[in-house]
Design a protein around this motif. Structure first.
Motif, PDB file in Angstrom:
ATOM      1  N   GLY A   8       0.846  -1.161   0.080  1.00  0.00           N
ATOM      2  CA  GLY A   8      -0.009  -0.134  -0.005  1.00  0.00           C
ATOM      3  C   GLY A   8       0.857   1.310   0.079  1.00  0.00           C
ATOM      4  N   ASN A   9       0.699   1.984  -1.073  1.00  0.00           N
ATOM      5  CA  ASN A   9       1.424   3.387  -1.007  1.00  0.00           C
ATOM      6  C   ASN A   9       0.455   4.325  -0.713  1.00  0.00           C
ATOM      7  OD1 ASN A   9       2.914   5.700  -1.986  1.00  0.00           O
ATOM      8  ND2 ASN A   9       2.581   5.002  -4.239  1.00  0.00           N
ATOM      9  N   TRP A  10       0.702   4.837   0.317  1.00  0.00           N
ATOM     10  CA  TRP A  10      -0.014   5.956   1.033  1.00  0.00           C
ATOM     11  C   TRP A  10      -0.117   7.280   0.491  1.00  0.00           C
ATOM     12  CZ3 TRP A  10      -0.353   4.577   6.982  1.00  0.00           C
ATOM     13  CH2 TRP A  10      -0.636   3.482   7.283  1.00  0.00           C
ATOM     14  N   GLY A  95      11.249   5.480  -8.269  1.00  0.00           N
ATOM     15  CA  GLY A  95      10.885   5.770  -9.716  1.00  0.00           C
ATOM     16  C   GLY A  95       9.602   5.756  -9.764  1.00  0.00           C
ATOM     17  N   HIS A  96       8.721   5.958  -8.860  1.00  0.00           N
ATOM     18  CA  HIS A  96       7.091   6.208  -8.923  1.00  0.00           C
ATOM     19  C   HIS A  96       6.998   7.165  -9.966  1.00  0.00           C
ATOM     20  CE1 HIS A  96       3.108   7.078  -8.325  1.00  0.00           C
ATOM     21  NE2 HIS A  96       2.906   5.584  -7.690  1.00  0.00           N
ATOM     22  N   SER A  97       5.987   7.055 -10.916  1.00  0.00           N
ATOM     23  CA  SER A  97       5.709   7.987 -11.958  1.00  0.00           C
ATOM     24  C   SER A  97       5.610   9.465 -11.411  1.00  0.00           C
ATOM     25  CB  SER A  97       4.523   7.459 -12.813  1.00  0.00           C
ATOM     26  OG  SER A  97       3.419   7.589 -12.061  1.00  0.00           O
ATOM     27  N   GLU A  98       4.693   9.387 -10.203  1.00  0.00           N
ATOM     28  CA  GLU A  98       4.678  10.825  -9.498  1.00  0.00           C
ATOM     29  C   GLU A  98       6.098  11.439  -9.413  1.00  0.00           C
ATOM     30  OE1 GLU A  98       1.893   9.608  -6.582  1.00  0.00           O
ATOM     31  OE2 GLU A  98       0.550   9.161  -8.186  1.00  0.00           O
ATOM     32  N   ARG A  99       7.112  10.623  -8.860  1.00  0.00           N
ATOM     33  CA  ARG A  99       8.409  11.183  -8.795  1.00  0.00           C
ATOM     34  C   ARG A  99       8.918  11.607 -10.015  1.00  0.00           C
ATOM     35  NH1 ARG A  99       9.666  13.017  -4.200  1.00  0.00           N
ATOM     36  NH2 ARG A  99      11.295  13.349  -5.282  1.00  0.00           N
ATOM     37  N   TRP A 169      -1.257   6.248 -17.141  1.00  0.00           N
ATOM     38  CA  TRP A 169      -2.958   6.573 -17.465  1.00  0.00           C
ATOM     39  C   TRP A 169      -3.737   5.685 -16.385  1.00  0.00           C
ATOM     40  CZ3 TRP A 169      -5.065   2.052 -18.874  1.00  0.00           C
ATOM     41  CH2 TRP A 169      -4.238   1.229 -19.529  1.00  0.00           C
ATOM     42  N   ALA A 170      -3.206   4.892 -15.770  1.00  0.00           N
ATOM     43  CA  ALA A 170      -4.307   4.306 -14.846  1.00  0.00           C
ATOM     44  C   ALA A 170      -4.173   4.661 -13.391  1.00  0.00           C
ATOM     45  CB  ALA A 170      -3.982   2.559 -15.144  1.00  0.00           C
ATOM     46  N   ILE A 171      -3.090   5.386 -13.183  1.00  0.00           N
ATOM     47  CA  ILE A 171      -2.792   5.776 -11.457  1.00  0.00           C
ATOM     48  C   ILE A 171      -3.714   6.671 -11.173  1.00  0.00           C
ATOM     49  CG2 ILE A 171      -1.133   6.715  -9.951  1.00  0.00           C
ATOM     50  CD1 ILE A 171       1.199   5.219 -11.484  1.00  0.00           C
ATOM     51  N   GLY A 172      -4.551   6.326 -10.045  1.00  0.00           N
ATOM     52  CA  GLY A 172      -5.568   7.329  -9.663  1.00  0.00           C
ATOM     53  C   GLY A 172      -6.715   7.759 -10.409  1.00  0.00           C
ATOM     54  N   THR A 173      -6.970   7.154 -11.659  1.00  0.00           N
ATOM     55  CA  THR A 173      -7.704   7.470 -12.547  1.00  0.00           C
ATOM     56  C   THR A 173      -9.071   6.667 -12.623  1.00  0.00           C
ATOM     57  OG1 THR A 173      -6.815   5.948 -14.330  1.00  0.00           O
ATOM     58  CG2 THR A 173      -6.183   8.438 -14.369  1.00  0.00           C
ATOM     59  N   LEU A 231       0.881  -2.854  -6.348  1.00  0.00           N
ATOM     60  CA  LEU A 231       1.156  -1.710  -5.669  1.00  0.00           C
ATOM     61  C   LEU A 231       0.074  -0.840  -5.625  1.00  0.00           C
ATOM     62  CD1 LEU A 231       3.303   0.047  -4.270  1.00  0.00           C
ATOM     63  CD2 LEU A 231       4.469   0.900  -6.605  1.00  0.00           C
ATOM     64  N   ILE A 232      -0.331  -0.517  -4.267  1.00  0.00           N
ATOM     65  CA  ILE A 232      -1.869   0.010  -4.353  1.00  0.00           C
ATOM     66  C   ILE A 232      -1.663   1.233  -3.671  1.00  0.00           C
ATOM     67  CG2 ILE A 232      -4.361  -0.597  -3.468  1.00  0.00           C
ATOM     68  CD1 ILE A 232      -2.760  -2.985  -4.964  1.00  0.00           C
ATOM     69  N   GLY A 233      -2.621   2.528  -4.625  1.00  0.00           N
ATOM     70  CA  GLY A 233      -2.485   3.772  -4.012  1.00  0.00           C
ATOM     71  C   GLY A 233      -3.847   3.924  -3.145  1.00  0.00           C
ATOM     72  N   GLY A 234      -4.786   4.591  -3.964  1.00  0.00           N
ATOM     73  CA  GLY A 234      -6.125   4.961  -3.319  1.00  0.00           C
ATOM     74  C   GLY A 234      -6.977   3.759  -2.501  1.00  0.00           C
TER      75      GLY A 234
HETATM   76  P1  PGA Z   1      -3.771   4.014  -7.613  1.00  0.00           P
HETATM   77  O1  PGA Z   1      -2.055   4.230  -7.221  1.00  0.00           O
HETATM   78  O2  PGA Z   1      -3.854   2.443  -6.939  1.00  0.00           O
HETATM   79  O3  PGA Z   1      -4.472   5.073  -6.768  1.00  0.00           O
HETATM   80  O4  PGA Z   1      -4.247   4.068  -9.119  1.00  0.00           O
HETATM   81  C1  PGA Z   1      -1.047   3.203  -7.678  1.00  0.00           C
HETATM   82  C2  PGA Z   1       0.114   3.918  -7.579  1.00  0.00           C
HETATM   83  O5  PGA Z   1       0.420   4.910  -7.773  1.00  0.00           O
HETATM   84  O6  PGA Z   1       1.070   3.224  -6.801  1.00  0.00           O
END
Ligand code: PGA
Length: 250
Positions: A8-10, A95-99, A169-173, A231-234
């Motif tokens: 879980g990536n908070w 190397g997370h895409s947000e970084r 394109w799939a992160i947090g969308t 790897l789980i965000g939200g």
């Molecule tokens: P998400 O994020 O599950 O909210 O899409 C994943 C991540 O950035 O690791």
């Protein structure tokens, strides 16, 4: 047989008090004993120390979201891999895409961080992923291969490494890659790694998928032969939602 890994990536969420509350709820559910998958949580730097103490009794693996590539010195605002190891971190996400997108982490910088973290005894989750524009222009394969090759430049041993494929394109969308789309990229990452490190090392490497994973789509993704967890965000910000994903990995 690879053991699946769900982390879980908070991100930049939760005060220290909120982090402790969430970590307590997850630790009670994960507990201690034999598990079918590895489970990690990655709070902010600020909460790592206290959360680490709180979950020490459990099997949860304390994970950091980033680190610097030097041990110490005049790097205002940064935290080193050795400091993370000293508070009990087992993994660091690099190397997370947000970084890469917002903080200038190029593949060359990510590579320095990977080498430093491994040298300090941390396990590394190396994130790779293409943008929507790259996918639509048909360059997904070369973008991912480039990120893997550059991220691992000069890394001799990948036994402490996990790769996370996270299409930007799939992160947090809420838009998840289909299991077939993800599997195709995962298989190509494993082939790239086999070319660099040999088939045995590639067969042992865990490759997580990340990008809008939820309890409802996790089982289908994790059933694919080259998808070894998530790897789980939200969905990691709620203990029940996160545990539904952990269960899907078993
Ligand atoms: P998400 O994020 O599950 O909210 O899409 C994943 C991540 O950035 O690791």
């Amino acid at each position: 047989m690879r053991t699946k890994i769900v982390v879980g990536n908070w991100k930049m969420n939760n005060s220290v008090a909120e982090s402790l509350e969430l970590a307590t709820a997850i630790a009670e559910k994960v507990g201690k004993g034999i598990h079918c998958c590895e489970v990690g949580i990655a709070p902010t730097f600020l909460a790592l120390h206290e959360v680490g103490k709180l979950i020490e009794w459990s099997d949860i693996l304390l994970t950091a979201q980033n680190c610097h590539y030097e041990n110490d010195g005049a790097f205002t605002g940064e935290v080193s891999a050795s400091m993370l190891a000293a508070v009990g971190c087992r993994y660091v996400i690099l190397g997370h895409s947000e970084r890469r997108q917002f903080f200038g982490d190029t593949s060359a910088i990510v590579n320095r961080k990977v080498k430093k973290a491994l040298e300090q005894g941390l396990r590394v989750i190396l994130c790779v992923g293409e943008t929507l524009q790259e996918r639509e222009s048909g360059v997904t394969g070369s973008v991912i291969t480039g990120q893997v090759v550059e991220g691992l430049d000069g890394v001799a041993d990948i036994s402490s490494l996990v790769i996370a494929y996270e299409p930007v394109w799939a992160i947090g969308t809420g838009k998840t890659a289909t299991s077939a789309q993800a599997e195709e990229v995962h298989a190509s990452i494993r082939a790239t790694v086999a070319g660099l490190y040999g088939q045995t090392a590639a067969d042992h490497l865990r490759i997580q998928y990340g990008g809008s994973v939820k309890g409802s789509n996790a089982a289908e993704l994790f059933a694919m032969p080259n998808i070894d967890g998530g790897l789980i965000g939200g969905a990691s910000l709620n203990a029940d939602d996160f545990m539904a994903i952990v269960k899907a990995a078993c």
